[in-house]
Motif scaffolding. Structure first.
Motif, PDB file in Angstrom:
ATOM      1  N   UNK A 101      -2.918  24.375   1.570  1.00 22.53           N
ATOM      2  CA  UNK A 101      -1.516  24.635   1.252  1.00 22.53           C
ATOM      3  C   UNK A 101      -1.168  23.949  -0.079  1.00 22.53           C
ATOM      4  N   UNK A 102      -0.602  24.677  -1.052  1.00 19.05           N
ATOM      5  CA  UNK A 102      -0.337  24.076  -2.373  1.00 19.05           C
ATOM      6  C   UNK A 102       0.593  22.868  -2.311  1.00 19.05           C
ATOM      7  N   UNK A 103       1.625  22.930  -1.484  1.00 19.87           N
ATOM      8  CA  UNK A 103       2.556  21.796  -1.404  1.00 19.87           C
ATOM      9  C   UNK A 103       1.870  20.570  -0.815  1.00 19.87           C
ATOM     10  N   UNK A 104       1.056  20.802   0.218  1.00 18.35           N
ATOM     11  CA  UNK A 104       0.303  19.684   0.804  1.00 18.35           C
ATOM     12  C   UNK A 104      -0.667  19.115  -0.199  1.00 18.35           C
ATOM     13  N   UNK A 105      -1.367  19.987  -0.911  1.00 19.29           N
ATOM     14  CA  UNK A 105      -2.354  19.517  -1.898  1.00 19.29           C
ATOM     15  C   UNK A 105      -1.673  18.719  -2.998  1.00 19.29           C
ATOM     16  N   UNK A 106      -0.526  19.163  -3.481  1.00 18.60           N
ATOM     17  CA  UNK A 106       0.185  18.424  -4.530  1.00 18.60           C
ATOM     18  C   UNK A 106       0.603  17.042  -4.031  1.00 18.60           C
ATOM     19  N   UNK A 107       1.120  17.006  -2.802  1.00 20.24           N
ATOM     20  CA  UNK A 107       1.539  15.723  -2.249  1.00 20.24           C
ATOM     21  C   UNK A 107       0.347  14.792  -2.056  1.00 20.24           C
ATOM     22  N   UNK A 108      -0.800  15.364  -1.673  1.00 19.12           N
ATOM     23  CA  UNK A 108      -2.005  14.553  -1.518  1.00 19.12           C
ATOM     24  C   UNK A 108      -2.426  13.952  -2.849  1.00 19.12           C
ATOM     25  N   UNK A 109      -2.407  14.773  -3.936  1.00 19.26           N
ATOM     26  CA  UNK A 109      -2.779  14.235  -5.253  1.00 19.26           C
ATOM     27  C   UNK A 109      -1.840  13.112  -5.676  1.00 19.26           C
ATOM     28  N   UNK A 168     -10.246   9.691  -1.591  1.00 18.60           N
ATOM     29  CA  UNK A 168      -9.510  10.232  -0.441  1.00 18.60           C
ATOM     30  C   UNK A 168      -9.929   9.530   0.838  1.00 18.60           C
ATOM     31  N   UNK A 169     -11.227   9.322   1.018  1.00 23.33           N
ATOM     32  CA  UNK A 169     -11.701   8.631   2.223  1.00 23.33           C
ATOM     33  C   UNK A 169     -11.295   7.161   2.197  1.00 23.33           C
ATOM     34  N   UNK A 170     -11.405   6.522   1.037  1.00 20.52           N
ATOM     35  CA  UNK A 170     -11.027   5.118   0.909  1.00 20.52           C
ATOM     36  C   UNK A 170      -9.556   4.924   1.233  1.00 20.52           C
ATOM     37  N   UNK A 171      -8.710   5.827   0.756  1.00 15.82           N
ATOM     38  CA  UNK A 171      -7.273   5.727   0.995  1.00 15.82           C
ATOM     39  C   UNK A 171      -6.947   5.896   2.473  1.00 15.82           C
ATOM     40  N   UNK A 172      -7.581   6.868   3.116  1.00 15.24           N
ATOM     41  CA  UNK A 172      -7.286   7.085   4.533  1.00 15.24           C
ATOM     42  C   UNK A 172      -7.769   5.922   5.387  1.00 15.24           C
ATOM     43  N   UNK A 195       0.847  -1.186   0.000  1.00 17.19           N
ATOM     44  CA  UNK A 195       0.000   0.000   0.000  1.00 17.19           C
ATOM     45  C   UNK A 195       0.887   1.242   0.000  1.00 17.19           C
ATOM     46  N   UNK A 196       0.623   2.212  -0.880  1.00 19.31           N
ATOM     47  CA  UNK A 196       1.488   3.401  -0.963  1.00 19.31           C
ATOM     48  C   UNK A 196       1.449   4.233   0.321  1.00 19.31           C
ATOM     49  N   UNK A 197       2.609   4.651   0.758  1.00 18.51           N
ATOM     50  CA  UNK A 197       2.701   5.504   1.939  1.00 18.51           C
ATOM     51  C   UNK A 197       2.520   6.960   1.537  1.00 18.51           C
ATOM     52  N   UNK A 198       1.786   7.722   2.332  1.00 15.46           N
ATOM     53  CA  UNK A 198       1.667   9.157   2.032  1.00 15.46           C
ATOM     54  C   UNK A 198       2.992   9.861   2.253  1.00 15.46           C
ATOM     55  N   UNK A 199       3.159  11.025   1.649  1.00 17.00           N
ATOM     56  CA  UNK A 199       4.392  11.785   1.785  1.00 17.00           C
ATOM     57  C   UNK A 199       4.513  12.490   3.125  1.00 17.00           C
ATOM     58  N   UNK A 200       5.604  13.205   3.291  1.00 15.55           N
ATOM     59  CA  UNK A 200       5.934  13.828   4.572  1.00 15.55           C
ATOM     60  C   UNK A 200       4.885  14.834   5.013  1.00 15.55           C
ATOM     61  N   UNK A 201       4.410  15.678   4.105  1.00 17.07           N
ATOM     62  CA  UNK A 201       3.459  16.705   4.486  1.00 17.07           C
ATOM     63  C   UNK A 201       2.093  16.112   4.848  1.00 17.07           C
ATOM     64  N   UNK A 202       1.683  15.102   4.119  1.00 14.28           N
ATOM     65  CA  UNK A 202       0.420  14.440   4.454  1.00 14.28           C
ATOM     66  C   UNK A 202       0.541  13.744   5.796  1.00 14.28           C
ATOM     67  N   UNK A 248      -6.639  15.267   5.237  1.00 14.77           N
ATOM     68  CA  UNK A 248      -6.354  14.690   3.919  1.00 14.77           C
ATOM     69  C   UNK A 248      -7.479  13.845   3.342  1.00 14.77           C
ATOM     70  N   UNK A 249      -8.350  13.310   4.178  1.00 13.64           N
ATOM     71  CA  UNK A 249      -9.483  12.551   3.639  1.00 13.64           C
ATOM     72  C   UNK A 249     -10.562  13.468   3.087  1.00 13.64           C
ATOM     73  N   UNK A 250     -10.409  14.773   3.294  1.00 12.78           N
ATOM     74  CA  UNK A 250     -11.312  15.776   2.740  1.00 12.78           C
ATOM     75  C   UNK A 250     -10.451  16.786   1.986  1.00 12.78           C
TER      76      UNK A 250
END
Length: 208
Positions: free
Chosen positions: A56-64, A101-105, A11-18, A48-50
């Motif tokens: 924050x643009x950096x957080x949003x990019x990492x979330x995508x 987003x909810x499924x991933x979290x 399962x992919x791990x979220x990045x540092x900001x997430x 992040x599930x919402x």
């Protein structure tokens, strides 16, 4: 089996900001008083599930990037027939963005549990209900390529200024129909302590 020989993909791990955003939410719920005070108003924390709360643009990019990796993982490990696959145009479907987003979290949280119960719940309920909702909403519109939103015309009419004004008038008329002396709730009698300890009676003279 994957090209590299693995039976299943991790399962992919979220990045540092997430991860940092998720940790802040953990502290807001279970941290000590100093940690909670340092975070400020918990209602303002990104969730992040919402995705819309991640401003924050950096957080949003990492979330995508994380959600896209989760979609690739999900399509590989949890689908077989093509109609159950999340389409590559998922970012163009707001309903899919919300649900993915909810499924991933939920899958992330299940993977952190110390027993298999949460993961079994994810398999039993989250995956099939998500898949069925996706298929019922998309139907066959994006089997080959992304198709224009069929509901765009109706949405445009709904948000048109004339329709906005019409709805505003209807709602305003409803408010005007309320008389000033019309109670909006029924007062509840309050329990008063009398006599022996623990003995309560209904006091009809004391109102909220």
């Amino acid at each position: 089996m994957t090209a590299g020989g693995d039976l299943v993909l991790s399962f992919p791990e979220p990045g540092r900001l997430v991860r940092a955003a998720l940790f802040d939410l953990y502290l807001a719920a279970d941290g000590d008083e100093h940690q909670k005070a340092a975070l400020g108003d918990p209602a303002l924390l990104p969730r992040p599930w919402d995705p819309a709360t991640c401003r924050d643009p950096d957080l949003r990019q990492e979330l995508w990037e994380w959600l896209d990796a989760v979609v690739i993982w999900f399509n590989h490990d949890y689908t077989w027939d093509t109609d159950a696959m999340i389409p590559p145009c998922w970012p163009q479907h707001p309903h899919l963005v919300h649900e993915i987003a909810a499924l991933a979290d939920q899958r992330r949280r299940a993977g952190l549990a110390l027993d298999s119960n949460a993961l079994e719940e994810w398999h039993r309920y989250s995956v099939p209900t998500f898949t069925e909702r996706m298929k019922s909403r998309l139907k066959a519109h994006c089997e080959q390529d992304h198709q224009p939103w069929p509901g765009r015309g109706r949405h445009t009419r709904h948000t048109d200024q004339s329709h906005r004004e019409y709805r505003r008038t209807q709602l305003s008329d409803d408010l005007k129909a309320l008389t000033p002396d019309q109670p909006w709730s029924t007062p509840r009698p309050r329990l008063a302590l009398i006599g022996e300890p623990g003995e309560y009676v209904r006091d009809s003279l004391v109102r909220d």
